[in-house]
Scaffold this motif. Structure first.
Motif, PDB file in Angstrom:
ATOM      1  N   GLU A  37       0.814  -1.214   0.000  1.00  0.00           N
ATOM      2  CA  GLU A  37       0.000   0.000   0.000  1.00  0.00           C
ATOM      3  C   GLU A  37       0.848   1.266   0.000  1.00  0.00           C
ATOM      4  O   GLU A  37       0.420   2.300  -0.531  1.00  0.00           O
ATOM      5  N   ILE A  38       2.044   1.198   0.564  1.00  0.00           N
ATOM      6  CA  ILE A  38       2.936   2.354   0.458  1.00  0.00           C
ATOM      7  C   ILE A  38       3.354   2.537  -1.003  1.00  0.00           C
ATOM      8  O   ILE A  38       3.301   3.655  -1.548  1.00  0.00           O
ATOM      9  N   MET A  39       3.765   1.455  -1.653  1.00  0.00           N
ATOM     10  CA  MET A  39       4.195   1.558  -3.049  1.00  0.00           C
ATOM     11  C   MET A  39       3.067   2.067  -3.938  1.00  0.00           C
ATOM     12  O   MET A  39       3.272   2.938  -4.792  1.00  0.00           O
ATOM     13  N   LEU A  40       1.858   1.540  -3.730  1.00  0.00           N
ATOM     14  CA  LEU A  40       0.728   1.997  -4.530  1.00  0.00           C
ATOM     15  C   LEU A  40       0.427   3.466  -4.264  1.00  0.00           C
ATOM     16  O   LEU A  40       0.099   4.223  -5.185  1.00  0.00           O
ATOM     17  N   SER A  41       0.539   3.883  -3.010  1.00  0.00           N
ATOM     18  CA  SER A  41       0.291   5.286  -2.650  1.00  0.00           C
ATOM     19  C   SER A  41       1.318   6.218  -3.272  1.00  0.00           C
ATOM     20  O   SER A  41       1.044   7.399  -3.479  1.00  0.00           O
ATOM     21  N   LEU A  42       2.508   5.677  -3.561  1.00  0.00           N
ATOM     22  CA  LEU A  42       3.566   6.460  -4.200  1.00  0.00           C
ATOM     23  C   LEU A  42       3.460   6.424  -5.723  1.00  0.00           C
ATOM     24  O   LEU A  42       4.325   6.940  -6.424  1.00  0.00           O
ATOM     25  N   GLY A  43       2.404   5.783  -6.240  1.00  0.00           N
ATOM     26  CA  GLY A  43       2.195   5.727  -7.684  1.00  0.00           C
ATOM     27  C   GLY A  43       3.119   4.778  -8.412  1.00  0.00           C
ATOM     28  O   GLY A  43       3.505   5.025  -9.562  1.00  0.00           O
ATOM     29  N   LEU A  44       3.453   3.655  -7.771  1.00  0.00           N
ATOM     30  CA  LEU A  44       4.460   2.744  -8.321  1.00  0.00           C
ATOM     31  C   LEU A  44       3.886   1.449  -8.880  1.00  0.00           C
ATOM     32  O   LEU A  44       4.624   0.487  -9.095  1.00  0.00           O
ATOM     33  N   ALA A  45       2.587   1.399  -9.135  1.00  0.00           N
ATOM     34  CA  ALA A  45       1.968   0.154  -9.602  1.00  0.00           C
ATOM     35  C   ALA A  45       2.640  -0.383 -10.864  1.00  0.00           C
ATOM     36  O   ALA A  45       2.803  -1.600 -11.021  1.00  0.00           O
ATOM     37  N   ASP A  46       3.051   0.516 -11.752  1.00  0.00           N
ATOM     38  CA  ASP A  46       3.647   0.070 -13.004  1.00  0.00           C
ATOM     39  C   ASP A  46       5.057  -0.481 -12.829  1.00  0.00           C
ATOM     40  O   ASP A  46       5.647  -1.009 -13.783  1.00  0.00           O
ATOM     41  N   ARG A  47       5.600  -0.375 -11.620  1.00  0.00           N
ATOM     42  CA  ARG A  47       6.937  -0.914 -11.366  1.00  0.00           C
ATOM     43  C   ARG A  47       6.900  -2.098 -10.393  1.00  0.00           C
ATOM     44  O   ARG A  47       7.914  -2.456  -9.813  1.00  0.00           O
ATOM     45  N   MET A  48       5.713  -2.675 -10.245  1.00  0.00           N
ATOM     46  CA  MET A  48       5.545  -3.813  -9.341  1.00  0.00           C
ATOM     47  C   MET A  48       5.212  -5.076 -10.128  1.00  0.00           C
ATOM     48  O   MET A  48       4.335  -5.074 -10.997  1.00  0.00           O
ATOM     49  N   ALA A  49       5.923  -6.156  -9.811  1.00  0.00           N
ATOM     50  CA  ALA A  49       5.719  -7.429 -10.500  1.00  0.00           C
ATOM     51  C   ALA A  49       4.841  -8.380  -9.699  1.00  0.00           C
ATOM     52  O   ALA A  49       4.499  -9.456 -10.193  1.00  0.00           O
ATOM     53  N   GLY A  50       4.485  -8.005  -8.460  1.00  0.00           N
ATOM     54  CA  GLY A  50       3.624  -8.884  -7.687  1.00  0.00           C
ATOM     55  C   GLY A  50       3.474  -8.449  -6.247  1.00  0.00           C
ATOM     56  O   GLY A  50       4.299  -7.697  -5.713  1.00  0.00           O
ATOM     57  N   THR A  51       2.383  -8.905  -5.625  1.00  0.00           N
ATOM     58  CA  THR A  51       2.135  -8.677  -4.204  1.00  0.00           C
ATOM     59  C   THR A  51       1.678  -9.976  -3.562  1.00  0.00           C
ATOM     60  O   THR A  51       1.283 -10.921  -4.241  1.00  0.00           O
ATOM     61  N   ALA A  52       1.699 -10.002  -2.219  1.00  0.00           N
ATOM     62  CA  ALA A  52       1.283 -11.206  -1.488  1.00  0.00           C
ATOM     63  C   ALA A  52       0.889 -10.839  -0.066  1.00  0.00           C
ATOM     64  O   ALA A  52       1.122  -9.722   0.391  1.00  0.00           O
ATOM     65  N   THR A  53       0.275 -11.785   0.625  1.00  0.00           N
ATOM     66  CA  THR A  53      -0.060 -11.736   2.048  1.00  0.00           C
ATOM     67  C   THR A  53      -0.984 -10.569   2.380  1.00  0.00           C
ATOM     68  O   THR A  53      -0.551  -9.502   2.815  1.00  0.00           O
ATOM     69  N   TRP A  54      -2.275 -10.798   2.175  1.00  0.00           N
ATOM     70  CA  TRP A  54      -3.303  -9.784   2.384  1.00  0.00           C
ATOM     71  C   TRP A  54      -4.215 -10.169   3.536  1.00  0.00           C
ATOM     72  O   TRP A  54      -4.631 -11.320   3.657  1.00  0.00           O
ATOM     73  N   THR A  55      -4.545  -9.194   4.402  1.00  0.00           N
ATOM     74  CA  THR A  55      -5.521  -9.426   5.474  1.00  0.00           C
ATOM     75  C   THR A  55      -6.827  -8.695   5.210  1.00  0.00           C
ATOM     76  O   THR A  55      -7.844  -9.019   5.819  1.00  0.00           O
ATOM     77  N   ASP A  56      -6.803  -7.705   4.314  1.00  0.00           N
ATOM     78  CA  ASP A  56      -7.949  -6.825   4.105  1.00  0.00           C
ATOM     79  C   ASP A  56      -8.062  -6.434   2.637  1.00  0.00           C
ATOM     80  O   ASP A  56      -7.103  -6.572   1.875  1.00  0.00           O
ATOM     81  N   PRO A  57      -9.207  -5.870   2.244  1.00  0.00           N
ATOM     82  CA  PRO A  57      -9.277  -5.235   0.930  1.00  0.00           C
ATOM     83  C   PRO A  57      -8.266  -4.095   0.867  1.00  0.00           C
ATOM     84  O   PRO A  57      -7.899  -3.519   1.887  1.00  0.00           O
ATOM     85  N   VAL A  58      -7.830  -3.773  -0.334  1.00  0.00           N
ATOM     86  CA  VAL A  58      -6.840  -2.704  -0.488  1.00  0.00           C
ATOM     87  C   VAL A  58      -7.410  -1.383   0.032  1.00  0.00           C
ATOM     88  O   VAL A  58      -8.631  -1.165   0.023  1.00  0.00           O
ATOM     89  N   MET A  59      -6.532  -0.509   0.462  1.00  0.00           N
ATOM     90  CA  MET A  59      -6.916   0.786   1.002  1.00  0.00           C
ATOM     91  C   MET A  59      -7.754   1.563  -0.009  1.00  0.00           C
ATOM     92  O   MET A  59      -7.472   1.554  -1.215  1.00  0.00           O
ATOM     93  N   LYS A  60      -8.768   2.245   0.500  1.00  0.00           N
ATOM     94  CA  LYS A  60      -9.677   3.012  -0.360  1.00  0.00           C
ATOM     95  C   LYS A  60      -8.887   4.021  -1.189  1.00  0.00           C
ATOM     96  O   LYS A  60      -7.993   4.693  -0.691  1.00  0.00           O
ATOM     97  N   GLY A  61      -9.226   4.087  -2.465  1.00  0.00           N
ATOM     98  CA  GLY A  61      -8.548   5.003  -3.375  1.00  0.00           C
ATOM     99  C   GLY A  61      -7.440   4.350  -4.171  1.00  0.00           C
ATOM    100  O   GLY A  61      -6.948   4.925  -5.153  1.00  0.00           O
TER     101      GLY A  61
END
Length: 338
Positions: free
Chosen positions: A62-86
Motif C-alpha cells: 500500500e505504500i508503493m501503490l500510494s507512491l504511484g508505483l503500480a507500473d513498477r511492481m511485479a507482484g504482491t502477497a499476504t493480504w488481510t484486508d481489501p486494499v486501502m480506499k482510493g
C-alpha cells in the motif's frame, strides 16, 4: 522438475543484472543514482530504481501503490484486508502472486529486482525466504523499520518492543521506499498528508479517562495488543490508556478471564477478511463477545462500544493513521472524550 528449480536462481541473477544495467543507462542522474540504506541491521544498496518490485506484505504494497508505483511492481502477497480506499485501480494492475506467504520459487518466477516485506519473519527462517537467499541472487531486500527498530523478534511470538513505536518510523519507511524508487518528492507529499490527517484526528481530543483494548484475532486464545506497537501509536496520540500496556509483547495471547477483569471502556476490534484464525471478522468477534458468559457482561460489550479497524490499521503501516482517525471518531461518538 528438480533440475529446473536448481537452474532458476542463476537465470534470475543474470536477468536482474541486465535489468539493473539497462535502467542505469536509460534514466537521468536524478532518478538512477544508486541508493544505500541502513535497514534492520544491514546495508541495502539499490543500483537503480526497481522496475519489477515484489511486495510480500500488504503494508509495503500500500505504500508503493500510494507512491504511484503500480507500473513498477511485479507482484504482491499476504493480504488481510481489501486494499486501502482510493488504491483499487492501481492495485488491480499488479499481479497477486499469493493471498498468504508465497513460495520462494513463486516469487522468483516474477523475476523481481527488489523485494520488500513488512515483517522480519516474512524474510526470515520459516518465511518466504531469508534476505540472504534473495541477495545472493542480486536482488536487494527491504524490511519495514517498524518491525525491527526497538523490537526483539527472537522469540516464538510476534516479538516484543523495547521502545514504543512512533509514527515517525512509519513516515521513515515511506521516505525510504520513495528514495529507492527515485520519487522522493512523492514521498514527502505522502508524509505531509499523513501528518495532516493525524493532526486533524487528534485536534482538541482528551481521552485521558478512557481505557481501550485492541483485539486482532482468534476467539479461543485471543491476540490482544501490548503497549507499544501500532495500537500504542493510536493510544498515545489520543491520550488514552491500553488496559494491557503492562506488556511489551506485540500481540500476546491473553485469556478471556484476564480480559474481563481489565474491563476496558472501549473494544477496538480487527475486522479482517482473511481466514487463518478463528473470529477474523468483526461480525464474528462481536457475536462471540455478546454470547460468551465471560465477556458479555464487560462494560464495553454491554454498551456496545466497538470501534472496527482493518488488520492493516492495527499493524505498523500508513493505515495506522486511519486507525487513529477511527478510534478518535468512535470515542467522540460514545461521548467519552473531553
Amino acid at each position: 522438475m528438480q533440475t529446473a528449480r536448481l537452474a532458476r536462481p542463476s537465470a534470475l541473477f543474470a536477468a536482474a543484472s541486465l535489468l539493473l544495467a539497462g535502467c542505469g543507462d536509460a534514466g537521468t542522474s536524478a532518478t538512477t543514482a544508486a541508493v544505500s540504506l541502513d535497514n534492520c541491521g544491514r546495508t541495502v544498496r539499490v543500483e537503480a530504481p526497481p522496475e519489477r518490485a515484489v511486495s510480500l506484505n500488504q503494508g509495503t504494497t500500500e505504500i508503493m501503490l500510494s507512491l504511484g508505483l503500480a507500473d513498477r511492481m511485479a507482484g504482491t502477497a499476504t493480504w488481510t484486508d481489501p486494499v486501502m480506499k482510493g488504491l483499487e485501480k492501481a492495485n488491480a494492475k499488479v499481479a497477486r502472486i499469493a493471498d498468504n506467504n508465497p513460495s520462494f520459487e513463486r516469487v522468483l518466477d516474477a523475476e523481481p529486482d527488489f523485494v520488500a516485506a513488512s515483517f522480519v519473519s516474512t524474510l526470515g527462517k520459516g518465511g518466504v525466504a531469508t534476505r540472504d537467499q534473495f541477495e545472493k541472487l542480486g536482488v536487494p531486500t527491504y524490511v519495514s523499520p517498524s518491525d525491527c527498530a526497538g523490537k526483539d523478534n527472537s522469540g516464538d511470538g510476534d516479538g516484543a518492543r523495547t521502545d514504543p513505536l512512533t509514527a515517525e518510523t512509519v513516515y521513515g519507511e515511506v521516505r525510504d521506499l520513495a528514495a529507492v524508487f527515485g520519487v522522493k518528492e512523492r514521498g514527502e507529499e505522502l508524509v505531509a498528508e499523513l501528518k495532516a490527517r493525524m493532526a486533524k484526528a487528534t485536534a482538541g481530543i482528551d481521552a485521558s479517562d478512557v481505557t481501550l483494548l485492541y483485539w486482532f484475532a482468534n476467539s479461543e486464545s485471543p491476540y490482544m495488543a501490548g503497549c507499544c506497537g501500532a495500537p500504542g501509536v493510536m493510544t498515545r496520540a489520543l491520550g488514552a490508556k491500553n488496559v494491557f500496556d503492562d506488556t511489551h509483547d506485540e500481540w500476546p495471547q491473553i485469556n478471556w478471564e484476564t480480559v474481563a477483569d481489565r474491563d476496558p471502556d472501549v473494544l477496538v476490534i480487527g475486522d479482517l477478511t482473511r481466514r487463518s484464525q478463528t473470529a477474523e471478522s468483526a461480525e464474528k468477534k462481536i457475536a462471540f463477545l455478546e454470547s460468551d458468559p465471560v465477556t458479555r457482561n464487560m462494560t464495553a460489550v454491554r454498551h456496545q462500544r466497538y470501534v472496527l479497524l482493518s488488520g492493516q490499521a492495527m499493524n505498523p503501516t500508513i493505515r495506522t493513521i486511519e486507525g487513529v482517525e477511527r478510534v478518535a471518531a468512535g470515542l467522540r461518538e460514545f461521548g467519552l472524550v473531553k
